[in-house]
Design an enzyme around this catalytic site. Structure first.
Site, PDB file in Angstrom:
ATOM      1  N   LYS A  31      -1.048  -2.384 -44.316  1.00  0.00           N
ATOM      2  CA  LYS A  31      -1.069  -1.071 -43.661  1.00  0.00           C
ATOM      3  C   LYS A  31      -1.927  -0.075 -44.441  1.00  0.00           C
ATOM      4  O   LYS A  31      -2.496   0.853 -43.867  1.00  0.00           O
ATOM      5  CB  LYS A  31       0.371  -0.566 -43.549  1.00  0.00           C
ATOM      6  CG  LYS A  31       0.557   0.690 -42.748  1.00  0.00           C
ATOM      7  CD  LYS A  31       2.052   0.948 -42.583  1.00  0.00           C
ATOM      8  CE  LYS A  31       2.348   2.244 -41.873  1.00  0.00           C
ATOM      9  NZ  LYS A  31       3.814   2.420 -41.741  1.00  0.00           N
ATOM     10  N   ASP A  52       9.124  -0.276 -36.191  1.00  0.00           N
ATOM     11  CA  ASP A  52       8.718   0.405 -37.415  1.00  0.00           C
ATOM     12  C   ASP A  52       7.842  -0.593 -38.163  1.00  0.00           C
ATOM     13  O   ASP A  52       8.346  -1.522 -38.784  1.00  0.00           O
ATOM     14  CB  ASP A  52       9.968   0.779 -38.229  1.00  0.00           C
ATOM     15  CG  ASP A  52       9.628   1.256 -39.644  1.00  0.00           C
ATOM     16  OD1 ASP A  52       8.433   1.483 -39.941  1.00  0.00           O
ATOM     17  OD2 ASP A  52      10.573   1.414 -40.449  1.00  0.00           O
TER      18      ASP A  52
HETATM   19 MG    MG Z   1       8.895   3.105 -43.713  1.00  0.00          MG
END
Ligand code: MG
Ligand code: ADP
Length: 601
Positions: free
Chosen positions: A70, A8
């Site tokens: 990100k 993740d």
């Molecule tokens: Mg997350």
């Protein structure tokens, strides 16, 4: 084949997990954490750190501490305007027009920075499992477009990971649910993280799950809550001291730190005190910040953001043509979903129990590990079909957008479109590929202008070029073309965005070189430590046995110590350190022998 890991790769935090026979397990990193902050820090001397250590230097070195990268993955610079104010470091435009991060005059692509985080997770996994790891599943927000997915995959390649598949975060959470519950259900996955919010409806029927629909906002998360609190704190400070600190980077960073801590505390406490001594100093001396913040006040400030998540929930229900009564359970994902008021609102909206079987920080990585198990053949019972969350299409006359593969189509999917020329002897055809929902091409995300070149001269409309648009199981778009005679090679396709193969390869060898240097440095460090320990042991021995030692032995021992200290002074000479360590070991044994077995410890 080694273990496939599930990652993740979060905006704020990353988690890596694997399948331990049939059970998913989270991997503990070198610092002992289950969660690794997605932060890369560069020191003044050019060293770099990832994770908790990097996060700690955020306060003192904000320009060189890269968080939330990100947000910039696969984005053009001009698309990043909303995200730039949310970070403290410099964001600039790369040669290819993409957003990049500038540290000490050097540009880093978001892919390279994400690769540094992935490298850290990879090496944690290798230490933990005791074997090399080369394959991974990585999760992304459901609304990530092709460019963002491709960038994530490229980051994996740079880190030395073969990314077997990119899966959507809510899909991963649903996988964890299916693996755990093994029952038919329609679930809502409510993911409120640090940088993004996602809501997805997943229907599970006999271990086949289908993501019915999904919506998201990639500029809505815990960091936005922190920002609200920072503004509030700055206001309180201004009221009391008449000093405006809102533009001071270091002060803001301190406020942000305090705000996040207060916010987290308010998930369990009803009130918290924020105390920041020496926030600023002026002619009249140092000024401190000291305020009390109640949960009620926080909820009032944050209400509009909480409400935005509920609005998204309402819209996703409309899109999936379901009513809250059709939802069996709500799976809560992401650190911000621990906020009591958020839980209340979600429970109220769906009028359903919230699932508490999973740790919201870990459930996405757990799901990725289960998907890894599925691909490894270790887990057989779970299949989860994913859907594309954005329509794929091309630009047609009048700057309009023609959809080829509509949103919510199960992937992998493909569509073949016939394309021809519009003038006689046209040698090339341009195809502008986009993703989005607007009827206007300009309002959608451009994936690139693909150019089919090398067509044979012919009258207009005669060449028949078959263009195949495919979306693979990772949600990544592939465009290929062939002309009517089936000659694939006669047309070449160039997509001008993202990193080129060569750039990825260069970044990959640079990352590998860094990894080698890091390993070498770690070995040198271990050797230095060994020599240091031996010196201390010998010194202690000499001190304690001074009275009984021969002068000859003492002077030999002094010589040995001198050699040891010299080796330490030339700190990076590995061979010398190794030789010295061996020498000291032999010398100690020899001395002990002479002394007749006195313990040298
Ligand atoms: Mg997350
Ligand atoms: P991401 O998916 O963006 O990487 P996470 O799911 O790890 O993020 O969530 C991180 C966010 O959750 C941060 O903004 C953090 O402050 C927030 N958070 C973590 N724990 C709590 C808590 N107990 N209460 C409120 N917010 C929390």
């Amino acid at each position: 084949m080694g273990k496939v890991i599930g990652i993740d790769l979060g905006t704020t935090n990353s988690v890596v997990a694997y399948m331990d026979r049939r059970e998913p397990r989270v991997i503990i990193n070198e610092e002992g954490g289950r969660v690794t902050p997605s932060v890369v820090g560069f020191s003044k001397t050019g060293e770099r750190f990832v994770g908790e250590i990097a996060k700690r230097q955020m306060l003192i070195n904000p320009d060189a501490t890269i968080h939330s990268v990100k947000r910039f993955m696969g984005k053009r610079y001009r698309e990043a305007a909303r995200d730039i104010p949310l970070v403290n470091y410099e964001v600039a435009e790369n040669r290819n027009g993409d957003a990049a991060v500038k540290v000490s005059g050097r540009l880093y692509s978001p892919q390279e920075l994400s690769a540094m985080i992935l490298q850290k997770l990879k090496s944690s996994a290798e230490d933990f499992l005791g074997e090399p790891v080369t394959e991974a599943i990585i999760t992304v927000p459901a609304h990530f477009n092709d460019r963002q997915r491709q960038a994530t995959k490229d980051a994996g390649t740079i880190a030395g990971l073969n990314v077997l598949r990119i899966i959507n975060e809510p899909t991963a959470a649903a996988l964890a649910y299916v693996h755990d519950r093994r029952k038919n259900a329609t679930i809502a996955v409510y993911d409120f993280g640090g940088g993004t919010f996602d809501i997805s409806i997943v229907h599970i029927d006999r271990e086949v799950g289908e993501v019915r629909s999904t919506r998201g906002n990639n500029a809505l998360g815990g960091a936005d809550l922190d920002r609200l609190l920072v503004d509030w704190l700055a206001e309180q400070f201004k009221e009391e001291h008449s000093i405006d600190v809102s533009a001071d980077k270091i002060v803001r960073q301190r406020l942000r730190d305090a705000a996040e801590r207060a916010k987290i505390e308010l998930s369990t406490a009803m009130e918290t005190e924020i105390h920041l001594p020496f926030l600023v100093a002026d002619a009249s001396g140092p000024r401190h910040l000291q305020v009390r913040l109640s949960r009620a006040m926080f909820e009032t400030l944050a209400a509009p953001l909480f409400q935005q998540t509920i609005t998204e929930c309402r819209q996703v229900m409309e899109e999936s043509k379901l009513s809250p009564a059709d939802i069996d359970e709500v799976v809560m994902v992401g650190g911000s979903s621990r906020i009591p008021r958020v839980k209340e609102l979600v429970k109220e909206f769906f009028n359903r129990p919230l699932n508490h079987a999973f740790n919201p920080d870990e459930v996405v990585a757990i799901g990725a590990a289960i998907q890894a198990g599925v691909l490894e053949g270790e887990v057989k019972s779970v299949t989860l079909l994913d859907v594309t969350n954005l329509s794929l299409g091309i630009e047609v006359e009048g700057r309009r957008f023609a959809k080829l593969i509509p949103k919510n189509t199960t992937i992998p999917a493909q569509k073949v479109q016939l394309v021809s020329t519009v003038v006689d002897n046209q040698r090339a055809v341009k195809i502008h590929v986009l993703q989005g929902e607007s009827a206007l091409a300009t309002e959608n995300v451009s994936l690139g202008e693909f150019e089919l070149v090398g067509l044979d001269p012919a009258a207009r409309g005669v060449p028949r070029i078959e263009v195949k648009f495919a979306i693979d199981a990772s949600g990544i778009v592939n465009v290929s073309a062939r002309d009517g005679r089936g000659l694939q090679n006669q047309v070449t396709i160039r997509a001008p965005t993202g990193l080129s193969k060569l750039e990825i390869e260069e970044a990959r060898s640079e990352a590998q070189a860094h990894e080698d240097r890091r390993e070498a440095a770690a070995e040198t460090k271990d050797l230095r430590f060994a020599v240091e320990k031996q010196i201390v042991a010998l010194e202690t021995f000499l001190r304690e046995h001074k009275a009984v030692l021969h002068r000859q032995d003492s002077s030999e021992a002094e010589q040995a110590l001198k050699r040891g200290r010299m080796a330490l002074a030339k700190s990076t000479d590995k061979t010398n350190l190794e030789d010295t360590s061996n020498y000291l070991k032999r010398f100690a044994a020899h001395l002990l022998d002479k002394m007749g077995g006195v313990q040298l410890s």
